[in-house]
Design a protein around this motif. Structure first.
Motif, mmCIF file in Angstrom:
data_model
loop_
_atom_site.group_PDB
_atom_site.id
_atom_site.type_symbol
_atom_site.label_atom_id
_atom_site.label_comp_id
_atom_site.label_asym_id
_atom_site.label_seq_id
_atom_site.Cartn_x
_atom_site.Cartn_y
_atom_site.Cartn_z
ATOM 1 N N PRO A 70 7.041 9.786 -0.713
ATOM 2 C CA PRO A 70 5.665 10.211 -1.001
ATOM 3 C C PRO A 70 5.641 11.297 -2.066
ATOM 4 C CG PRO A 70 6.092 10.188 1.375
ATOM 5 C CD PRO A 70 7.415 10.011 0.694
ATOM 6 N N SER A 71 4.658 11.220 -2.923
ATOM 7 C CA SER A 71 4.481 12.272 -3.913
ATOM 8 C C SER A 71 3.908 13.525 -3.263
ATOM 9 C CB SER A 71 3.548 11.794 -5.027
ATOM 10 O OG SER A 71 3.345 12.805 -5.977
ATOM 11 N N VAL A 72 3.065 13.312 -2.241
ATOM 12 C CA VAL A 72 2.432 14.427 -1.546
ATOM 13 C C VAL A 72 2.485 14.187 -0.042
ATOM 14 C CG1 VAL A 72 0.137 13.375 -1.778
ATOM 15 C CG2 VAL A 72 0.315 15.808 -1.288
ATOM 16 N N VAL A 73 2.704 15.251 0.700
ATOM 17 C CA VAL A 73 2.636 15.204 2.161
ATOM 18 C C VAL A 73 1.552 16.175 2.602
ATOM 19 C CG1 VAL A 73 3.802 15.765 4.334
ATOM 20 C CG2 VAL A 73 5.029 14.529 2.537
ATOM 21 N N PHE A 74 0.645 15.674 3.431
ATOM 22 C CA PHE A 74 -0.378 16.504 4.049
ATOM 23 C C PHE A 74 0.041 16.774 5.492
ATOM 24 C CE2 PHE A 74 -2.624 13.932 0.917
ATOM 25 C CZ PHE A 74 -3.536 14.800 0.330
ATOM 26 N N SER A 75 -0.028 18.029 5.923
ATOM 27 C CA SER A 75 0.173 18.325 7.338
ATOM 28 C C SER A 75 -1.052 19.029 7.893
ATOM 29 C CB SER A 75 1.404 19.189 7.582
ATOM 30 O OG SER A 75 1.488 19.492 8.983
ATOM 31 N N ALA A 76 -1.740 18.326 8.796
ATOM 32 C CA ALA A 76 -2.841 18.906 9.562
ATOM 33 C C ALA A 76 -2.417 18.968 11.023
ATOM 34 C CB ALA A 76 -4.104 18.059 9.399
ATOM 35 N N LEU A 77 -1.115 19.054 11.223
ATOM 36 C CA LEU A 77 -0.536 19.026 12.559
ATOM 37 C C LEU A 77 -0.788 20.338 13.287
ATOM 38 C CD1 LEU A 77 1.327 17.592 14.647
ATOM 39 C CD2 LEU A 77 3.240 18.691 13.481
ATOM 40 N N GLY A 78 -1.284 20.231 14.503
ATOM 41 C CA GLY A 78 -1.512 21.417 15.300
ATOM 42 C C GLY A 78 -2.055 21.054 16.666
ATOM 43 N N THR A 79 -1.894 21.947 17.607
ATOM 44 C CA THR A 79 -2.401 21.729 18.950
ATOM 45 C C THR A 79 -2.919 23.064 19.476
ATOM 46 O OG1 THR A 79 -1.865 20.848 21.145
ATOM 47 C CG2 THR A 79 -0.149 22.131 20.051
ATOM 48 N N THR A 80 -3.313 23.101 20.721
ATOM 49 C CA THR A 80 -3.754 24.337 21.343
ATOM 50 C C THR A 80 -2.795 24.698 22.470
ATOM 51 O OG1 THR A 80 -5.164 23.263 23.003
ATOM 52 C CG2 THR A 80 -6.154 23.750 20.858
ATOM 53 N N ARG A 81 -2.860 25.935 22.898
ATOM 54 C CA ARG A 81 -1.995 26.373 23.988
ATOM 55 C C ARG A 81 -2.276 25.554 25.250
ATOM 56 N NH1 ARG A 81 -1.806 32.675 25.590
ATOM 57 N NH2 ARG A 81 -1.706 32.708 23.305
ATOM 58 N N ALA A 82 -3.550 25.285 25.516
ATOM 59 C CA ALA A 82 -3.911 24.536 26.722
ATOM 60 C C ALA A 82 -3.402 23.101 26.658
ATOM 61 C CB ALA A 82 -5.425 24.557 26.913
ATOM 62 N N GLN A 83 -3.575 22.447 25.509
ATOM 63 C CA GLN A 83 -3.133 21.064 25.368
ATOM 64 C C GLN A 83 -1.615 20.960 25.439
ATOM 65 O OE1 GLN A 83 -4.829 19.658 21.695
ATOM 66 N NE2 GLN A 83 -6.918 20.126 22.331
ATOM 67 N N ALA A 84 -0.924 21.951 24.885
ATOM 68 C CA ALA A 84 0.538 21.911 24.851
ATOM 69 C C ALA A 84 1.156 22.288 26.186
ATOM 70 C CB ALA A 84 1.056 22.836 23.761
ATOM 71 N N GLY A 85 0.402 23.015 27.004
ATOM 72 C CA GLY A 85 0.949 23.448 28.279
ATOM 73 C C GLY A 85 1.661 24.788 28.197
ATOM 74 N N GLY A 86 1.166 25.667 27.319
ATOM 75 C CA GLY A 86 1.760 26.984 27.197
ATOM 76 C C GLY A 86 2.131 27.321 25.775
ATOM 77 N N ILE A 87 2.313 28.613 25.507
ATOM 78 C CA ILE A 87 2.575 29.077 24.153
ATOM 79 C C ILE A 87 3.919 28.584 23.629
ATOM 80 C CG2 ILE A 87 3.633 31.266 24.864
ATOM 81 C CD1 ILE A 87 1.248 30.703 21.873
ATOM 82 N N ALA A 88 4.904 28.467 24.511
ATOM 83 C CA ALA A 88 6.231 28.015 24.062
ATOM 84 C C ALA A 88 6.169 26.587 23.545
ATOM 85 C CB ALA A 88 7.241 28.132 25.197
ATOM 86 N N ASN A 89 5.446 25.729 24.245
ATOM 87 C CA ASN A 89 5.312 24.339 23.807
ATOM 88 C C ASN A 89 4.444 24.233 22.559
ATOM 89 O OD1 ASN A 89 6.925 23.258 25.845
ATOM 90 N ND2 ASN A 89 5.211 23.049 27.261
ATOM 91 N N GLN A 90 3.427 25.074 22.469
ATOM 92 C CA GLN A 90 2.601 25.075 21.259
ATOM 93 C C GLN A 90 3.434 25.474 20.048
ATOM 94 O OE1 GLN A 90 -0.627 27.910 21.133
ATOM 95 N NE2 GLN A 90 -1.650 26.874 19.433
ATOM 96 N N TRP A 91 4.324 26.446 20.231
ATOM 97 C CA TRP A 91 5.189 26.896 19.132
ATOM 98 C C TRP A 91 6.060 25.750 18.629
ATOM 99 C CZ3 TRP A 91 5.335 31.869 16.979
ATOM 100 C CH2 TRP A 91 6.351 32.069 16.052
ATOM 101 N N LYS A 92 6.530 24.901 19.534
ATOM 102 C CA LYS A 92 7.391 23.783 19.137
ATOM 103 C C LYS A 92 6.665 22.818 18.203
ATOM 104 C CE LYS A 92 10.096 23.823 23.426
ATOM 105 N NZ LYS A 92 10.411 23.083 24.681
ATOM 106 N N ILE A 93 5.356 22.671 18.394
ATOM 107 C CA ILE A 93 4.576 21.759 17.556
ATOM 108 C C ILE A 93 4.063 22.473 16.313
ATOM 109 C CG2 ILE A 93 2.528 20.297 17.430
ATOM 110 C CD1 ILE A 93 4.727 19.163 19.200
ATOM 111 N N ASP A 94 3.293 23.533 16.541
ATOM 112 C CA ASP A 94 2.613 24.202 15.430
ATOM 113 C C ASP A 94 3.583 24.860 14.448
ATOM 114 O OD1 ASP A 94 0.388 23.585 17.082
ATOM 115 O OD2 ASP A 94 -0.721 25.271 16.248
ATOM 116 N N HIS A 95 4.692 25.352 14.951
ATOM 117 C CA HIS A 95 5.657 26.017 14.071
ATOM 118 C C HIS A 95 6.895 25.165 13.813
ATOM 119 C CE1 HIS A 95 9.082 28.639 13.065
ATOM 120 N NE2 HIS A 95 8.192 29.323 12.361
ATOM 121 N N ASP A 96 7.678 24.911 14.861
ATOM 122 C CA ASP A 96 8.992 24.288 14.675
ATOM 123 C C ASP A 96 8.910 22.910 14.026
ATOM 124 O OD1 ASP A 96 9.865 26.555 15.927
ATOM 125 O OD2 ASP A 96 10.458 25.574 17.792
ATOM 126 N N LEU A 97 8.014 22.058 14.536
ATOM 127 C CA LEU A 97 7.911 20.706 13.986
ATOM 128 C C LEU A 97 7.392 20.750 12.560
ATOM 129 C CD1 LEU A 97 8.171 17.691 14.232
ATOM 130 C CD2 LEU A 97 5.975 17.622 15.462
#
Length: 238
Positions: A70-97
């Motif tokens: 791809p010439s361009v990648v868009f990331s609108a990836l994100g979740t909420t603490r409640a949906q992820a089941g806690g801040i640690a799981n949210q960090w894995k998606i919103d930051h690490d991934l």
């Protein structure tokens, strides 16, 4: 010369879904749009290549293996603490991934990376707020990667109807109050607080198109709320 292609991460979310539908239009410069998600996006079209992968740990390798790159990648990836089941799981998606996807994009030769961040992430108390720390970490990773163009979009409150079960507590009421104030005192009141999801998406796509044309104002292009309104609504053309 073949037409450029694009990839979207987070295409089933509120802003990501609008990015996808905008990119699938006939007027967009991308000949193929690849999405990587845990379920099929709602939008369809002849340009769409929807990759469904429930294991998010495989997303980076999937992105790296796309042909053509791809010439361009868009990331609108994100979740909420409640949906992820806690801040640690949210960090894995919103930051690490997100950071993994940034690094995979750079290694694959992606030229432009567009990230939906958030307003206020660089404020005085940002280092004490987990959500801001996640966004800062991803922004820094994008900047350090050295893309030809890094576009960081920082909307305020995101207005729009979320899927059942994914609404933020009290958000519909608060949106109603803010939009009501905008009708009374002027659109600028609403724009100072937040933007509609489709306007944010169009601003991201417009910036990517400008980057593809080699006309981005800088290698690291920050879109604050007034820039989002300008590109996504005031100056937007199909």
């Amino acid at each position: 010369m073949s037409s450029p292609t694009a990839a979207i991460i987070g295409s089933t979310g509120l802003v990501g879904a609008h990015i996808l539908s905008t990119c699938l239009s006939e007027s967009s410069p991308w000949s193929k749009i690849t999405t990587i998600s845990r379920r099929n996006p709602k939008s369809t079209g002849p340009k769409l290549n929807a990759v469904v992968e429930s294991d998010t740990t495989k997303w980076s390798s999937t992105l790296s293996s796309l042909t053509p790159t791809p010439s361009v990648v868009f990331s609108a990836l994100g979740t909420t603490r409640a949906q992820a089941g806690g801040i640690a799981n949210q960090w894995k998606i919103d930051h690490d991934l997100n950071v993994d996807l940034v690094q995979a994009s750079k290694a694959a030769g992606v030229k432009h990376f567009v990230f939906i961040s958030s307003a206020g992430t660089r404020g005085m108390l940002s280092n004490r707020v987990p959500y801001s720390k996640m966004k800062i970490g991803v922004e820094d990773a994008i900047i350090e990667a050295g893309f030809e163009t890094a576009v960081i979009v920082r909307p305020g409150m995101i207005f729009g109807a979320r899927e059942p079960g994914k609404e933020h507590t009290g958000m519909p009421f608060l949106q109603g109050v803010i939009k009501g104030a905008g009708k009374i005192f002027g659109q600028g009141v609403t724009d100072a607080v937040g933007q509609e999801a489709d306007v944010i998406a169009r601003a991201a796509v417009a910036a990517a198109r400008i980057a593809e044309e080699g006309e981005a104002p800088s290698t690291v292009w920050i879109l604050e709320q007034p820039d989002i309104v300008k590109l996504g609504r005031t100056e937007w053309t199909e």
